[in-house]
Design a protein around this motif. Structure first.
Motif, PDB file in Angstrom:
ATOM      1  N   LYS A  65       0.809  -1.217   0.000  1.00  0.00           N
ATOM      2  CA  LYS A  65       0.000   0.000   0.000  1.00  0.00           C
ATOM      3  C   LYS A  65       0.846   1.273   0.000  1.00  0.00           C
ATOM      4  CE  LYS A  65      -3.637   2.343   2.540  1.00  0.00           C
ATOM      5  NZ  LYS A  65      -4.457   2.369   3.738  1.00  0.00           N
ATOM      6  N   ASP A  66       1.951   1.298   0.760  1.00  0.00           N
ATOM      7  CA  ASP A  66       2.770   2.515   0.825  1.00  0.00           C
ATOM      8  C   ASP A  66       3.320   2.905  -0.541  1.00  0.00           C
ATOM      9  OD1 ASP A  66       2.404   2.906   3.579  1.00  0.00           O
ATOM     10  OD2 ASP A  66       4.137   1.669   4.083  1.00  0.00           O
ATOM     11  N   ALA A  67       3.744   1.933  -1.326  1.00  0.00           N
ATOM     12  CA  ALA A  67       4.277   2.245  -2.662  1.00  0.00           C
ATOM     13  C   ALA A  67       3.169   2.735  -3.587  1.00  0.00           C
ATOM     14  CB  ALA A  67       4.964   1.023  -3.259  1.00  0.00           C
ATOM     15  N   THR A  68       2.039   2.061  -3.542  1.00  0.00           N
ATOM     16  CA  THR A  68       0.907   2.457  -4.376  1.00  0.00           C
ATOM     17  C   THR A  68       0.436   3.867  -4.017  1.00  0.00           C
ATOM     18  OG1 THR A  68       0.247   0.152  -4.588  1.00  0.00           O
ATOM     19  CG2 THR A  68      -1.426   1.795  -5.096  1.00  0.00           C
ATOM     20  N   THR A  69       0.369   4.148  -2.733  1.00  0.00           N
ATOM     21  CA  THR A  69      -0.035   5.478  -2.279  1.00  0.00           C
ATOM     22  C   THR A  69       0.952   6.537  -2.755  1.00  0.00           C
ATOM     23  OG1 THR A  69      -1.151   4.571  -0.356  1.00  0.00           O
ATOM     24  CG2 THR A  69      -0.514   6.896  -0.232  1.00  0.00           C
ATOM     25  N   PHE A  70       2.245   6.246  -2.654  1.00  0.00           N
ATOM     26  CA  PHE A  70       3.256   7.208  -3.124  1.00  0.00           C
ATOM     27  C   PHE A  70       3.063   7.505  -4.606  1.00  0.00           C
ATOM     28  CE2 PHE A  70       7.207   7.935  -5.417  1.00  0.00           C
ATOM     29  CZ  PHE A  70       7.573   9.159  -4.865  1.00  0.00           C
ATOM     30  N   VAL A  71       2.899   6.474  -5.414  1.00  0.00           N
ATOM     31  CA  VAL A  71       2.748   6.671  -6.862  1.00  0.00           C
ATOM     32  C   VAL A  71       1.504   7.496  -7.163  1.00  0.00           C
ATOM     33  CG1 VAL A  71       2.272   5.511  -9.059  1.00  0.00           C
ATOM     34  CG2 VAL A  71       4.085   4.659  -7.556  1.00  0.00           C
ATOM     35  N   ARG A  72       0.408   7.155  -6.542  1.00  0.00           N
ATOM     36  CA  ARG A  72      -0.843   7.873  -6.839  1.00  0.00           C
ATOM     37  C   ARG A  72      -0.797   9.313  -6.345  1.00  0.00           C
ATOM     38  NH1 ARG A  72      -4.050   2.445  -6.029  1.00  0.00           N
ATOM     39  NH2 ARG A  72      -3.984   1.795  -8.212  1.00  0.00           N
ATOM     40  N   ARG A  73      -0.233   9.530  -5.171  1.00  0.00           N
ATOM     41  CA  ARG A  73      -0.153  10.884  -4.617  1.00  0.00           C
ATOM     42  C   ARG A  73       0.822  11.758  -5.417  1.00  0.00           C
ATOM     43  NH1 ARG A  73       2.141  10.037   0.276  1.00  0.00           N
ATOM     44  NH2 ARG A  73       4.106  10.764  -0.531  1.00  0.00           N
TER      45      ARG A  73
END
Length: 179
Positions: A65-73
């Motif tokens: 989740k942390d990587a996905t959140t970084f990419v989307r943000r």
């Protein structure tokens, strides 16, 4: 040229890949910083980089989740820069499955198709991972005890360091050439 390497790592194996990529980029004269996706650079800091390498451990077919959140943000900023993605997940010594399919191709995380469309990364690479049963959380240790699970989740370090370093050198060459 400033490069941010951002990764999400559950038990440290993926962070090890990120650090090795960073070391190779640094050898090429690039100014590199590694970030844990759980504590990524602030939005104003992200804009200060010229390129990004973003990766994640893969569990159950998905990035953490942390990587996905970084990419989307960070998508608006990432769209303006060159981005490479990597995933760390398959375990074991076999590069093909029982049907002869490439294990890396069959373990591309679900998010990569979306990221390819929304970020237009230069590339994505799947690397074999590592797992130390002694370092696992109680829940993951229990899962490994299910019948047949240990065979599907074998213990050991399956990272191919020469492959990882070669990929990092490809990135370095592309960035140095355009600098």
């Amino acid at each position: 040229m400033r490069v941010a390497v951002v990764c999400a790592s559950q038990y440290g194996a993926t962070m090890g890949i990120a650090e090795r990529i960073s070391a190779e980029l640094g050898l090429a004269g690039l100014d590199v910083r590694v970030y844990d996706a759980a504590r990524p650079p602030h939005a104003e800091d992200v804009a200060g980089y010229d390129a990004f390498v973003v990766g994640s451990a893969v569990y159950m077919g998905h990035w953490l989740k942390d990587a996905t959140t970084f990419v989307r943000r960070s998508q608006p900023t990432l769209l303006e820069h060159r981005v490479w993605l990597f995933s760390s997940g398959p375990l074991g010594p076999e590069t093909t499955d029982a049907d002869g399919a490439d294990v890396r191709e069959s373990t591309v995380p679900a998010e990569i198709a979306d990221f390819t469309n929304t970020l237009r990364p230069v590339g994505h690479r799947v690397f074999f991972g590592a797992i130390d049963p002694e370092a696992l959380s109680l829940g993951h240790r229990v899962i490994r005890k299910f019948p047949g699970a240990a065979g599907k989740i074998p213990a050991g370090d399956f990272r191919d360091w020469p492959e990882i370093e070669a990929w990092a050198r490809e990135i370095a060459r592309a960035l140095v050439k355009t600098a």
